[in-house]
Write a protein that holds these residues in place. Structure first.
Motif, PDB file in Angstrom:
ATOM      1  N   SER A   1       4.452 -10.431   3.464  1.00 17.50           N
ATOM      2  CA  SER A   1       3.212 -11.170   3.699  1.00 17.50           C
ATOM      3  C   SER A   1       2.105 -10.699   2.750  1.00 17.50           C
ATOM      4  O   SER A   1       0.963 -10.484   3.143  1.00 17.50           O
ATOM      5  CB  SER A   1       2.756 -11.010   5.151  1.00 17.50           C
ATOM      6  OG  SER A   1       1.683 -11.866   5.447  1.00 17.50           O
ATOM      7  N   ARG A   2       2.464 -10.557   1.483  1.00 19.12           N
ATOM      8  CA  ARG A   2       1.518 -10.119   0.458  1.00 19.12           C
ATOM      9  C   ARG A   2       1.291 -11.232  -0.552  1.00 19.12           C
ATOM     10  O   ARG A   2       2.115 -12.136  -0.678  1.00 19.12           O
ATOM     11  CB  ARG A   2       2.056  -8.869  -0.256  1.00 19.12           C
ATOM     12  CG  ARG A   2       2.054  -7.624   0.602  1.00 19.12           C
ATOM     13  CD  ARG A   2       2.967  -6.562   0.043  1.00 19.12           C
ATOM     14  NE  ARG A   2       2.602  -6.142  -1.289  1.00 19.12           N
ATOM     15  CZ  ARG A   2       1.748  -5.148  -1.564  1.00 19.12           C
ATOM     16  NH1 ARG A   2       1.195  -4.479  -0.581  1.00 19.12           N
ATOM     17  NH2 ARG A   2       1.486  -4.808  -2.806  1.00 19.12           N
ATOM     18  N   PRO A   3       0.178 -11.183  -1.302  1.00 21.01           N
ATOM     19  CA  PRO A   3      -0.095 -12.224  -2.305  1.00 21.01           C
ATOM     20  C   PRO A   3       0.978 -12.253  -3.388  1.00 21.01           C
ATOM     21  O   PRO A   3       1.493 -11.202  -3.795  1.00 21.01           O
ATOM     22  CB  PRO A   3      -1.450 -11.811  -2.888  1.00 21.01           C
ATOM     23  CG  PRO A   3      -2.034 -10.850  -1.922  1.00 21.01           C
ATOM     24  CD  PRO A   3      -0.907 -10.183  -1.236  1.00 21.01           C
ATOM     25  N   THR A   4       1.324 -13.448  -3.840  1.00 19.58           N
ATOM     26  CA  THR A   4       2.329 -13.594  -4.895  1.00 19.58           C
ATOM     27  C   THR A   4       1.766 -14.259  -6.149  1.00 19.58           C
ATOM     28  O   THR A   4       2.411 -14.234  -7.191  1.00 19.58           O
ATOM     29  CB  THR A   4       3.508 -14.452  -4.396  1.00 19.58           C
ATOM     30  OG1 THR A   4       3.020 -15.759  -4.050  1.00 19.58           O
ATOM     31  CG2 THR A   4       4.174 -13.811  -3.179  1.00 19.58           C
TER      32      THR A   4
ATOM     33  N   LEU B   1     -13.353 -10.853   0.962  1.00 15.75           N
ATOM     34  CA  LEU B   1     -12.748 -12.124   0.554  1.00 15.75           C
ATOM     35  C   LEU B   1     -11.583 -11.948  -0.406  1.00 15.75           C
ATOM     36  O   LEU B   1     -10.791 -12.876  -0.597  1.00 15.75           O
ATOM     37  CB  LEU B   1     -13.802 -13.021  -0.106  1.00 15.75           C
ATOM     38  CG  LEU B   1     -14.967 -13.462   0.788  1.00 15.75           C
ATOM     39  CD1 LEU B   1     -15.956 -14.297  -0.003  1.00 15.75           C
ATOM     40  CD2 LEU B   1     -14.466 -14.243   2.000  1.00 15.75           C
ATOM     41  N   ARG B   2     -11.471 -10.762  -1.023  1.00 18.47           N
ATOM     42  CA  ARG B   2     -10.411 -10.558  -2.012  1.00 18.47           C
ATOM     43  C   ARG B   2      -9.055 -10.552  -1.337  1.00 18.47           C
ATOM     44  O   ARG B   2      -8.830  -9.857  -0.359  1.00 18.47           O
ATOM     45  CB  ARG B   2     -10.623  -9.253  -2.774  1.00 18.47           C
ATOM     46  CG  ARG B   2      -9.638  -9.076  -3.924  1.00 18.47           C
ATOM     47  CD  ARG B   2     -10.005  -7.874  -4.769  1.00 18.47           C
ATOM     48  NE  ARG B   2     -11.262  -8.069  -5.461  1.00 18.47           N
ATOM     49  CZ  ARG B   2     -11.390  -8.783  -6.573  1.00 18.47           C
ATOM     50  NH1 ARG B   2     -10.343  -9.388  -7.101  1.00 18.47           N
ATOM     51  NH2 ARG B   2     -12.553  -8.915  -7.158  1.00 18.47           N
ATOM     52  N   LYS B   3      -8.109 -11.332  -1.888  1.00 16.21           N
ATOM     53  CA  LYS B   3      -6.781 -11.451  -1.297  1.00 16.21           C
ATOM     54  C   LYS B   3      -5.840 -10.438  -1.928  1.00 16.21           C
ATOM     55  O   LYS B   3      -5.972 -10.108  -3.080  1.00 16.21           O
ATOM     56  CB  LYS B   3      -6.234 -12.865  -1.512  1.00 16.21           C
ATOM     57  CG  LYS B   3      -7.040 -13.932  -0.780  1.00 16.21           C
ATOM     58  CD  LYS B   3      -6.427 -15.299  -0.985  1.00 16.21           C
ATOM     59  CE  LYS B   3      -7.214 -16.371  -0.253  1.00 16.21           C
ATOM     60  NZ  LYS B   3      -6.629 -17.716  -0.448  1.00 16.21           N
TER      61      LYS B   3
ATOM     62  N   LEU C   1     -15.961  -6.736  -8.099  1.00 17.88           N
ATOM     63  CA  LEU C   1     -15.769  -8.083  -8.641  1.00 17.88           C
ATOM     64  C   LEU C   1     -14.754  -8.088  -9.781  1.00 17.88           C
ATOM     65  O   LEU C   1     -13.902  -8.979  -9.869  1.00 17.88           O
ATOM     66  CB  LEU C   1     -17.101  -8.631  -9.155  1.00 17.88           C
ATOM     67  CG  LEU C   1     -18.006  -9.345  -8.159  1.00 17.88           C
ATOM     68  CD1 LEU C   1     -19.373  -9.570  -8.770  1.00 17.88           C
ATOM     69  CD2 LEU C   1     -17.401 -10.659  -7.699  1.00 17.88           C
ATOM     70  N   PHE C   2     -14.838  -7.071 -10.647  1.00 14.84           N
ATOM     71  CA  PHE C   2     -13.976  -7.007 -11.836  1.00 14.84           C
ATOM     72  C   PHE C   2     -13.325  -5.616 -11.893  1.00 14.84           C
ATOM     73  O   PHE C   2     -13.826  -4.724 -12.581  1.00 14.84           O
ATOM     74  CB  PHE C   2     -14.787  -7.272 -13.106  1.00 14.84           C
ATOM     75  CG  PHE C   2     -15.523  -8.583 -13.098  1.00 14.84           C
ATOM     76  CD1 PHE C   2     -14.871  -9.758 -13.445  1.00 14.84           C
ATOM     77  CD2 PHE C   2     -16.859  -8.645 -12.720  1.00 14.84           C
ATOM     78  CE1 PHE C   2     -15.545 -10.968 -13.433  1.00 14.84           C
ATOM     79  CE2 PHE C   2     -17.537  -9.852 -12.702  1.00 14.84           C
ATOM     80  CZ  PHE C   2     -16.880 -11.022 -13.059  1.00 14.84           C
ATOM     81  N   PRO C   3     -12.236  -5.419 -11.148  1.00 17.23           N
ATOM     82  CA  PRO C   3     -11.604  -4.094 -11.060  1.00 17.23           C
ATOM     83  C   PRO C   3     -10.795  -3.723 -12.305  1.00 17.23           C
ATOM     84  O   PRO C   3      -9.601  -3.454 -12.246  1.00 17.23           O
ATOM     85  CB  PRO C   3     -10.713  -4.229  -9.821  1.00 17.23           C
ATOM     86  CG  PRO C   3     -10.379  -5.675  -9.755  1.00 17.23           C
ATOM     87  CD  PRO C   3     -11.583  -6.412 -10.263  1.00 17.23           C
TER      88      PRO C   3
ATOM     89  N   PHE D   1      -7.846   1.408  -1.805  1.00 15.98           N
ATOM     90  CA  PHE D   1      -8.277   0.498  -0.741  1.00 15.98           C
ATOM     91  C   PHE D   1      -7.397  -0.746  -0.681  1.00 15.98           C
ATOM     92  O   PHE D   1      -7.000  -1.174   0.409  1.00 15.98           O
ATOM     93  CB  PHE D   1      -9.738   0.087  -0.974  1.00 15.98           C
ATOM     94  CG  PHE D   1     -10.148  -1.155  -0.234  1.00 15.98           C
ATOM     95  CD1 PHE D   1     -10.344  -1.135   1.135  1.00 15.98           C
ATOM     96  CD2 PHE D   1     -10.329  -2.360  -0.907  1.00 15.98           C
ATOM     97  CE1 PHE D   1     -10.710  -2.281   1.823  1.00 15.98           C
ATOM     98  CE2 PHE D   1     -10.690  -3.504  -0.237  1.00 15.98           C
ATOM     99  CZ  PHE D   1     -10.885  -3.470   1.135  1.00 15.98           C
ATOM    100  N   ILE D   2      -7.097  -1.341  -1.843  1.00 20.95           N
ATOM    101  CA  ILE D   2      -6.271  -2.547  -1.854  1.00 20.95           C
ATOM    102  C   ILE D   2      -4.913  -2.265  -1.221  1.00 20.95           C
ATOM    103  O   ILE D   2      -4.399  -3.052  -0.416  1.00 20.95           O
ATOM    104  CB  ILE D   2      -6.111  -3.072  -3.297  1.00 20.95           C
ATOM    105  CG1 ILE D   2      -7.445  -3.610  -3.820  1.00 20.95           C
ATOM    106  CG2 ILE D   2      -5.046  -4.159  -3.363  1.00 20.95           C
ATOM    107  CD1 ILE D   2      -7.999  -4.784  -3.040  1.00 20.95           C
TER     108      ILE D   2
END
Length: 632
Positions: A82-85, A630-632, A502-504, A428-429
């Motif tokens: 269930s992670r972003p792809t 909001l970051r996915k 915003l820009f990691p 954190f991510i």
């Protein structure tokens, strides 16, 4: 006798380390019809990189996802976890106990170990496991039990001798890459997962270490009903045989799913005999990899035939039946209620992150040590360049320049915080995706840990530069200077946190923070006085430029209550040449307010300006919180 005692201790530690995993309510994870579609870079048309994959892994089993590079292993693993792809479209369903749990519940019962796992380099191996345990539901366990579990994992992963060694930073050497891989797996096991996903857990390890890691995972899974799903590239024969199940992919399509022990029988039924003395994993990978075939057309045709043979086989039908049977026995409610009781409280999470950040801050010189040294050097340089300026009109412009330099460049140098926060961001991510904490805990703890260090920096800089430069020599003026410098640094660090969120990217965030500070320096009132600043920059940027309020109030602090002597050309009162004409001109003096008038500055508004500064400081943090939320 001593050896037996040590063995008994090891057995007890392992028992304590695994006791929390027993009595789990997770019986299986299953998936059906998983199809992932992306836009083809060349044709711009939809392209399936994973197509109609299904399978089921039950409690106590360890499953390998295997296939050639680019076959969709990591993409499928991300879907299952269930992670972003980054895909255009994802179809199909992932079920736990045959049901569809909420995202929060799934994150609580599962953990994901990245191929390049994010670890905090300033922590030791033991501390890494300790903080991971405190952030998870295991934080409620007695300290003695947590320590015993950590010791058990250290022994099981062969990390006992490295327990007090640093993970490693760019400045301080730490443990090896292979040991970091083992720490990454152990730090997720300590958090009590019921389902563990691993992306290439044996990369960077030799065959012996790979076997040890997979063998330990297999043992934990069997003893404690843990489900382990790992993508793996090219295991040795002994490591390959440790897995209970295998999902073999090629070009995103399934070629086999089922027990590892039966995979050779399946291919022998297709007339493909495994040669003697050949690693079966290598044989399978060679079989489904057509990238380097001389006759690619015929190889792709052969691959399609093998895939159709699997889709029509009895084993494939058995997999579909097992998935359907698990769905018929759905019971997700018990998972939801169990997870709801385990979540650590927000204050507990903030305190844990604060403790971890404190350890990092005094060990990792990049975070604040280098900045403190840099600001100290800046203070010495400023104090010796603008050294002992007298209260004369010839010192007014240098004093004004020194005020701008001291405030603006202190703010500008906050760019040095970018790499330290980037490490926190990456951590954190990872931990957010694993459901350990949210943006709220990160932003609050980051602000709290940074505040005392920034105050210390403000005091050290001011003690050196303020008195050397001979600004207004009163205690009130000195502490007012320190106060505004402190607010300046708080706002600057908030800007760094916002832009980096915003820009990691180190290069991008560094460039944007530098650009933003350059803009603030241009419109803060020094380069062009507010009375002359053009309308666009004045109303679009000037009034929410935090450097504007710092510069203005430092100017008022220096000039509002101070008098400066004019240049005298003779003995009489008319023999004075005053660069600023004030009511004291006949006394051959300049009242400091005359300097402020050319900027349009007047005292009496400090309370309002402090309120605006606090709003800017809080605003940056809230904006960063929104970005991270909001970051996915």
């Amino acid at each position: 006798m001593a050896t037996n005692d040590n063995n008994n201790i090891d057995v007890e530690q392992r028992a304590v380390a695994e006791a929390h995993l027993r009595n789990t309510t997770v019986r299986s994870i299953s998936w059906k019809g998983i199809t992932v579609t992306v836009k083809d870079r060349e044709t711009k048309l939809p392209k399936a990189i994973v197509e109609n994959v299904e399978g089921i892994v039950e409690a106590g089993e360890i499953c390998a996802l295997m296939g050639p590079s680019g076959c969709g292993k990591t993409t499928l693993l991300n879907v299952l976890a269930s992670r972003p792809t980054g895909a255009q479209k994802v179809k199909g369903g992932v079920l736990v106990n045959g049901g569809d749990p909420s995202r929060g519940t799934f994150r609580e019962i599962s953990r994901f170990v990245e191929q390049e796992d994010a670890l905090i380099g300033a922590l030791t191996v033991r501390e890494t496991l300790h903080f991971a345990s405190r952030l998870a539901s295991t934080s409620s366990l007695p300290r003695r039990e947590r320590v015993a579990r950590i010791d058990g994992l250290l022994d099981s992963f062969g990390l006992r001798d490295q327990a007090d060694a640093l993970i490693g930073t760019p400045i301080r050497k730490g443990i090896s890459g292979g040991q970091k891989r083992r720490v990454g797996v152990a730090s997720q096991l300590i958090t009590s997962p019921k389902i563990l996903f691993l992306d290439e857990p044996t990369s960077g390890l030799d065959s012996v270490a790979s076997w040890e890691v997979v063998n330990y995972l297999k043992g934990v899974a069997k003893r404690n009903n843990l489900i382990v799903i790992a993508s793996i590239h090219q295991p040795s024969t002994s490591t390959f045989n440790l897995f209970d199940k295998l999902l073999l992919l090629s070009a995103g399509k399934p070629h086999y799913f089922g027990p590892v022990a039966d995979v050779m029988a399946h291919y022998e039924s297709l007339g493909l005999q495994v040669p003697l003395h050949v690693n079966p994993a290598e044989f399978l990978l060679d079989l489904v990899n057509v990238d380097f075939e001389a006759h690619r057309g015929s190889a792709v045709q052969r691959l399609d035939e093998m895939q159709r043979a699997w889709a029509g086989s009895q084993r494939a039908w058995d997999v579909s039946a097992a998935v359907a049977d698990a769905e018929a026995k759905t019971s997700p409610v018990e998972l939801e209620s169990e997870v709801a009781e385990k979540k650590p409280s927000l204050p507990s999470l903030v305190l844990t992150l604060l403790h971890r950040s404190f350890v990092k801050s005094y060990r990792d010189v990049v975070a604040y040590g280098i900045r403190l040294a840099m600001y100290t050097g800046l203070a010495i340089m400023m104090g010796t360049v603008w050294v002992r300026l007298e209260a004369t009109q010839t010192s007014i412009i240098p004093l004004t320049n020194a005020i701008f330099y001291g405030s603006a460049f202190m703010s500008f140098m906050a760019v040095a915080y970018c790499p330290a926060f980037l490490e926190d961001y990456v951590q954190f991510i990872k931990e957010k995706r694993n459901g350990l904490y949210s943006a709220t805990e990160l932003i609050v703890s980051n602000f709290l840990i940074g505040t005392p260090y920034l105050f210390l920096i403000s005091v050290v800089f001011s003690v050196i530069s303020y008195w050397l430069s001979n600004f207004q020599p009163t205690a009130k003026a000195f502490f007012t200077w320190v106060f505004w410098l402190f607010l300046d640094l708080l706002a600057a660090e908030g800007l760094v946190v916002l832009i980096t969120s915003l820009f990691p990217s180190f290069v991008i965030s560094l460039a944007l923070v530098a650009f933003a500070n350059g803009l603030w320096m241009s419109v803060d009132g020094f380069m062009v006085p507010p009375t002359r600043l053009n309308v666009f920059y004045k109303y679009v940027f000037h009034y929410w430029d935090y450097q504007k309020y710092v510069f203005e109030n430092m100017m008022i602090n220096e000039f509002s209550d101070r008098v400066y002597t004019c240049a005298s050309t003779g003995p009489g009162p008319l023999d004075c040449q005053c660069m600023w004409q004030t009511d004291l001109a006949d006394e051959c003096l300049i009242r400091g307010q005359g300097v402020l008038d050319q900027y349009g500055y007047k005292p009496g508004y400090m309370g309002k300006d402090v309120g605006i500064m606090m709003a800017i400081i809080v605003g940056y943090r809230i904006a960063a919180w929104v970005v991270l939320k909001l970051r996915k």
